[in-house]
Design a protein around this motif. Structure first.
Motif, short mmCIF file in Angstrom:
data_model
loop_
_atom_site.label_atom_id
_atom_site.label_comp_id
_atom_site.label_asym_id
_atom_site.label_seq_id
_atom_site.Cartn_x
_atom_site.Cartn_y
_atom_site.Cartn_z
N PRO A 220 0.80 -1.23 0.00
CA PRO A 220 0.00 0.00 0.00
C PRO A 220 0.84 1.28 0.00
O PRO A 220 1.78 1.40 0.77
CB PRO A 220 -0.82 -0.10 1.29
CG PRO A 220 -0.18 -1.15 2.12
CD PRO A 220 0.66 -2.00 1.23
N GLY A 221 0.48 2.20 -0.84
CA GLY A 221 1.20 3.48 -0.94
C GLY A 221 0.78 4.44 0.16
O GLY A 221 0.40 5.57 -0.13
N LEU A 222 0.84 3.99 1.40
CA LEU A 222 0.43 4.83 2.53
C LEU A 222 1.66 5.18 3.35
O LEU A 222 2.48 4.31 3.64
CB LEU A 222 -0.53 4.09 3.47
CG LEU A 222 -1.61 3.18 2.91
CD1 LEU A 222 -2.38 2.54 4.07
CD2 LEU A 222 -2.55 3.96 2.04
N PRO A 223 1.77 6.42 3.79
CA PRO A 223 2.85 6.72 4.75
C PRO A 223 2.49 6.12 6.11
O PRO A 223 1.33 6.15 6.52
CB PRO A 223 2.84 8.25 4.84
CG PRO A 223 1.71 8.75 4.01
CD PRO A 223 0.91 7.58 3.52
N HIS A 224 3.46 5.56 6.79
CA HIS A 224 3.22 5.07 8.15
C HIS A 224 2.79 6.24 9.04
O HIS A 224 3.23 7.37 8.84
CB HIS A 224 4.50 4.44 8.70
CG HIS A 224 4.31 3.80 10.04
ND1 HIS A 224 4.48 4.49 11.22
CD2 HIS A 224 3.95 2.54 10.39
CE1 HIS A 224 4.23 3.68 12.24
NE2 HIS A 224 3.91 2.49 11.76
N GLU A 225 1.95 5.97 10.04
CA GLU A 225 1.42 7.04 10.90
C GLU A 225 2.53 7.80 11.64
O GLU A 225 2.31 8.93 12.10
CB GLU A 225 0.40 6.49 11.90
CG GLU A 225 0.95 5.48 12.92
CD GLU A 225 0.69 4.04 12.52
OE1 GLU A 225 0.47 3.79 11.31
OE2 GLU A 225 0.74 3.16 13.40
N GLY A 226 3.71 7.19 11.74
CA GLY A 226 4.83 7.90 12.38
C GLY A 226 5.27 9.12 11.59
O GLY A 226 5.97 10.00 12.12
N PHE A 227 4.87 9.21 10.31
CA PHE A 227 5.20 10.39 9.50
C PHE A 227 4.27 11.58 9.79
O PHE A 227 4.55 12.70 9.37
CB PHE A 227 5.11 10.06 8.01
CG PHE A 227 6.29 9.30 7.47
CD1 PHE A 227 7.51 9.93 7.29
CD2 PHE A 227 6.19 7.96 7.13
CE1 PHE A 227 8.61 9.25 6.77
CE2 PHE A 227 7.27 7.26 6.62
CZ PHE A 227 8.50 7.90 6.45
N PHE A 228 3.14 11.31 10.47
CA PHE A 228 2.15 12.39 10.66
C PHE A 228 2.61 13.31 11.80
O PHE A 228 2.95 12.84 12.87
CB PHE A 228 0.77 11.83 10.99
CG PHE A 228 0.26 10.79 10.02
CD1 PHE A 228 0.76 10.71 8.72
CD2 PHE A 228 -0.72 9.88 10.41
CE1 PHE A 228 0.28 9.74 7.84
CE2 PHE A 228 -1.19 8.91 9.53
CZ PHE A 228 -0.68 8.83 8.24
N GLN B 133 -5.12 8.73 8.30
CA GLN B 133 -4.65 7.84 7.23
C GLN B 133 -5.69 7.79 6.09
O GLN B 133 -6.81 8.26 6.26
CB GLN B 133 -4.44 6.45 7.84
CG GLN B 133 -3.75 5.42 6.97
CD GLN B 133 -2.40 5.85 6.42
OE1 GLN B 133 -2.34 6.57 5.41
NE2 GLN B 133 -1.31 5.43 7.07
N PHE C 147 8.29 10.21 13.56
CA PHE C 147 8.65 9.05 14.39
C PHE C 147 9.31 9.44 15.70
O PHE C 147 10.08 8.69 16.27
CB PHE C 147 9.58 8.09 13.61
CG PHE C 147 8.90 7.44 12.45
CD1 PHE C 147 8.20 6.26 12.64
CD2 PHE C 147 8.93 8.02 11.20
CE1 PHE C 147 7.55 5.66 11.57
CE2 PHE C 147 8.28 7.43 10.12
CZ PHE C 147 7.58 6.25 10.30
N PHE D 256 2.01 15.77 5.10
CA PHE D 256 1.33 16.06 6.36
C PHE D 256 0.59 14.77 6.74
O PHE D 256 1.13 13.99 7.48
CB PHE D 256 0.39 17.26 6.21
CG PHE D 256 0.04 17.92 7.52
CD1 PHE D 256 0.63 19.12 7.89
CD2 PHE D 256 -0.87 17.35 8.39
CE1 PHE D 256 0.32 19.72 9.12
CE2 PHE D 256 -1.18 17.93 9.61
CZ PHE D 256 -0.59 19.12 9.97
N PHE E 76 8.29 4.75 -3.74
CA PHE E 76 8.27 3.45 -4.42
C PHE E 76 9.61 3.06 -5.01
O PHE E 76 10.42 3.90 -5.40
CB PHE E 76 7.23 3.47 -5.55
CG PHE E 76 5.87 3.86 -5.05
CD1 PHE E 76 5.19 3.07 -4.15
CD2 PHE E 76 5.28 5.06 -5.46
CE1 PHE E 76 3.94 3.43 -3.66
CE2 PHE E 76 4.04 5.44 -4.98
CZ PHE E 76 3.37 4.63 -4.07
N ARG F 111 6.00 -3.21 -7.65
CA ARG F 111 6.10 -1.93 -6.96
C ARG F 111 6.18 -2.22 -5.46
O ARG F 111 5.26 -2.80 -4.89
CB ARG F 111 4.87 -1.06 -7.24
CG ARG F 111 5.01 0.34 -6.68
CD ARG F 111 3.68 1.09 -6.62
NE ARG F 111 2.92 0.76 -5.43
CZ ARG F 111 1.82 1.41 -5.02
NH1 ARG F 111 1.37 2.43 -5.74
NH2 ARG F 111 1.18 1.06 -3.94
N ALA G 213 7.34 3.12 2.57
CA ALA G 213 6.67 4.18 3.35
C ALA G 213 5.83 3.62 4.49
O ALA G 213 5.66 4.26 5.51
CB ALA G 213 5.78 5.00 2.42
#
Lengths: 525, 525
Positions: free
Chosen positions: A44-52, A125, B66, B338, B437, B495, B499
């Protein structure tokens, strides 16, 4: 579901067919595959929540509308500017205390023990297009509690506010060949949405009156229109597939359709096979009709209703509660009872059509703001701790809001009726029992009987100018007509709202100014 | 504006004409009218802010991605579960301290002295469709700072995330007769949006290679396609009016178009008169190419860049920076830098087209969530106090995010290159310099040369099954092809994203599992 599809597929717009969203992350796996017990997903092209950047969020929530806005204090950040010499208020100390005492609504990154709460790791997310499970569950429960549909195969989807909900419904059901029935005066941005989809609106005559049994759509007119469509003035248009209506606290007239009229209209929908789009942003702002003998009567202030009473005895029955064939799409919004900036609403309707609306969201806006979802959900869940269900907790807040509207309505009507213009019969009030609006009818018959329709229309425009000079902002009924020509003779009313004023004193001053404006107009004519 | 209209009006879809939003609250007033100095407005159907249940909002914002997620603590609400015996962490005491020391981001109901901050009375209210002034000002300033357009008549509008932005652009520019050029592998939901509007996509050959001068759209191919359109395979389609491209950190290939290629493509757009939709969600996640001699190199960790350097030397030049004729629509989003749950993005482009996109929003979703707008705006404005401009403050955060991506990329590539499968040449990495990616190419030529294209394709599907058993989630390149037949021979890549994993250890374990999966595949063939 199959019966729903058979019935409602012919209602879909020509654009629906092309909406084909097939997620690139879905997989057809061979049978017998043994997935790893602890997979790591690089898909999944999601940033981990640690990036928020937000780690926790803390909401200072009031117990009552207007709890502090008019307090005699000097806080400039929580309260309206207070008079000199008023008590000083330490806003930071106040919220620090709330936070340390667990009386704020805390939103944490993780909520390992409270699945009903949306944590930031979820709310910030990417999420499911129809909405987050917690809030969808709440909404489904709420529909069941307050407006239980008369059939089983219904569902709910969120949308980005009522305008977005209307847009998604219209784009799913309305083609250039489609005729949509609308109240002759209505929330005109909806007309623009229908026009943009290529549809044609046909106005329905409204009875603008204080009589609760009569006010709203004129059912005889509607019956005749439908029964004799091909002989009527709209014979060149296809028979209507849709009715868009604001049945409770109608915008701009403030009228509410009686239960009897709703049953008749639903029967017409069954007979002539059209879908009812029930837009109900104002339905929870119910109050008794104004009683001159008891002008301050406010049942909410007297705690006359439980949440259950409120649903069973106070709220108007939604069209969806009499819907046996899945032809009602009910639009609710959090805008009027929580706040508009959320851009958050939901649609209840039959599963087939709800799925088609979600399919459209998949190829357009996708999910509404997760922040909006988590704030509404978590505030309600915080309140829910003191009640038997989140639905009840929410309705307790909603009734507080309705209580404030009732008070404002009472004060505003008193102030309007106290004006010279009113006592001289220059205007009258189309009393209402729900919503944010009051229609003020200008009694030309009383003070300028000889004026033609065109002259009266000009006089209404003159009234706009006068009221600007006198310092009161008004909305002309005619500006919200679906067809100005059709409705001109019934358009000599103003839409006034008592929702936006800062307080009752402002409402009283505004009523006074309106009275003066109407007097000036009468003197000029 | 007139020149823009003349040039771009023919690009508008047939649906644009019908989008006519005329607010019922607008008035034509006679000249010479003297408005009251202190009017009270009974017009707008807005609830007063005193009805909103939230009085203030307090955000505990981290200084660094993080910052706490992996701390060895026992907080279950701020941090990942920590090992037994780790330090206890009082989350409530922590945020109470932040709040009382003014180091939280406070959002108050009113902000009488800080016009750059969005107060709750505004953020929770109905607002302008294009976005709130404060955030629009920030976005305009940001475009000027980071990607200054090469002409003056441009503007910005907000949208509800990139998907919504793409939808609004496509619905404004794309009819059933319109051909849209796309990268042959692309973010496939965009293809669904184009298809839903009736458009036809034509794939452009990509060079999937580690060579920074070569990677991305094959410009010779594109030149030939356009110059010889009527003799080519797409002669039955109209000449393209639109190019949809993700030029930096492309999804799914991770490729970035060189400056030279961008100039060539822009020149083709001028010659053949098409509009470039530049979707740039990943552009701020820049890093140097992986250097085996210095595999841990992370210029962000070494503080090598100022915000100005980062814009001038690190970021790829946007198409809009070379745009002299207003033909680039640049889509930015706050999702990756963000958080995605905001559903908040913006579009920069020529004023005429931006106006048409806002006109569409007026008859559909209207404004994005005010909560999302105020949170992004106010967090940035809080940070801005320590920097020379909000733009610089924002970029300092963005560079911290990019630094984390750089570190993850470094560690992930090291782990992949450390696998047996890699050292045996079973797969290779199409190194990238931006985004989330990494494309992993399976080297069939090396270990299963005799397999036909069809057999290789089947083997790729088998790899999906194996990787699920081994416990690593992957995305098949072919799933993101605009035309599977056209791209099949170039589709033997996966792919992977670095992230979403919780930490570097997870990435290393996942790399290990992927290596094992490829080895198993090779052994089977």
């Amino acid at each position: 579901m199959q019966a729903l599809e058979e019935h409602y597929k012919p209602f879909l717009s020509s654009r629906v067919e092309a909406r084909k969203f097939s997620p690139f992350w879905s997989q057809n796996l061979p049978e017998g595959l043994k997935p790893h017990p602890k997979p790591i997903d690089l898909g999944p092209g999601l940033p981990h929540e640690g990036f928020f950047p937000i780690e926790s969020m803390h909401l200072n929530v009031v117990e009552e509308p207007f709890q502090h806005t008019s307090a005699g204090t000097k806080s400039h950040k929580l309260h309206k500017p207070a008079p000199e010499g008023s008590k000083h208020f330490e806003e930071r100390a106040f919220v620090t205390e709330k936070l340390s005492s667990d009386s704020a609504v805390d939103v944490w990154r993780y909520e390992p023990n409270s699945p009903e709460v949306i944590p930031l790791s979820q709310g910030l997310q990417y999420t499911e297009t129809a909405g987050m499970k917690q809030l969808l569950d709440f909404c489904r429960g709420f529909v069941s509690y307050a407006h239980p549909p008369a059939y089983n195969e219904w569902d709910v989807t969120l949308a980005n506010g009522s305008s977005d909900a209307t847009f998604k419904i219209i784009e799913t059901l309305c083609d250039s060949s489609v005729t949509v029935l609308v109240e002759e005066f209505t929330f005109s941005p909806t007309l623009a949405i229908i026009t943009a989809a290529g549809g044609t609106t046909v106005p329905l005559k409204l009875d603008i009156t204080a009589d609760p049994d009569v006010q709203g759509i004129n059912v005889e007119y509607l019956t005749d229109l439908l029964d004799n469509w091909s002989q009527g003035p709209n014979a060149h248009l296809s028979k209507p597939k849709l009715l868009y209506t604001i049945p409770t606290g109608q915008n701009p007239t403030g009228m509410t359709l009686s239960f009897e009229k709703r049953k008749q209209i639903y029967a017409l929908a069954e007979k002539h096979d059209f879908i009812i789009i029930e837009d109900d942003p104002y339905g929870y702002l119910r109050y008794p009709f104004y009683d001159r003998k008891n002008p301050d009567y406010n049942p909410y202030a007297l705690h006359e209703y439980t949440a259950k009473d409120y649903c069973e005895k106070v709220l108007s029955k939604s069209f969806i509660t009499m819907d046996t064939s899945g032809r009602v799409l009910r639009c609710e919004t959090f805008s009027k009872v929580f706040c508009p900036g959320l851009r958050l609403s939901f649609i209840a309707g039959n599963k087939y059509l709800i799925k088609k609306i979600v399919d459209f969201a998949e190829v357009s806006s996708r999910a509404p703001s997760g922040l909006s979802q988590l704030i509404v959900n978590n505030v309600i869940q915080k309140w829910a701790k003191s009640y038997s269900s989140p639905q009840e907790a929410w309705l307790v807040w909603v009734m507080k809001v309705a209580g404030h509207y009732t008070h404002r309505r009472n004060m505003f009507v008193q102030a309007l009726e106290a004006t010279e213009a009113f006592s001289e019969g220059l205007f009258s009030l189309a009393q209402t029992s729900a919503g944010m609006f009051l229609a003020v009818e200008i009694n030309f018959d009383h003070f300028a009987k000889s004026l033609s329709i065109t002259e009266r229309s000009k006089a209404m425009q003159r009234l706009s100018s006068i009221s600007i000079e006198e310092g009161v902002g008004i909305i002309q009924g005619i500006n919200m007509a679906a067809d100005r020509k059709y409705s001109l003779a019934r358009s000599f009313f103003l839409r006034l709202t008592f929702a936006f004023a800062a307080d009752v004193e402002e409402l009283q001053e505004a009523a006074d100014r309106l009275g003066k404006s109407v007097k000036r107009l009468a003197a000029e004519l």
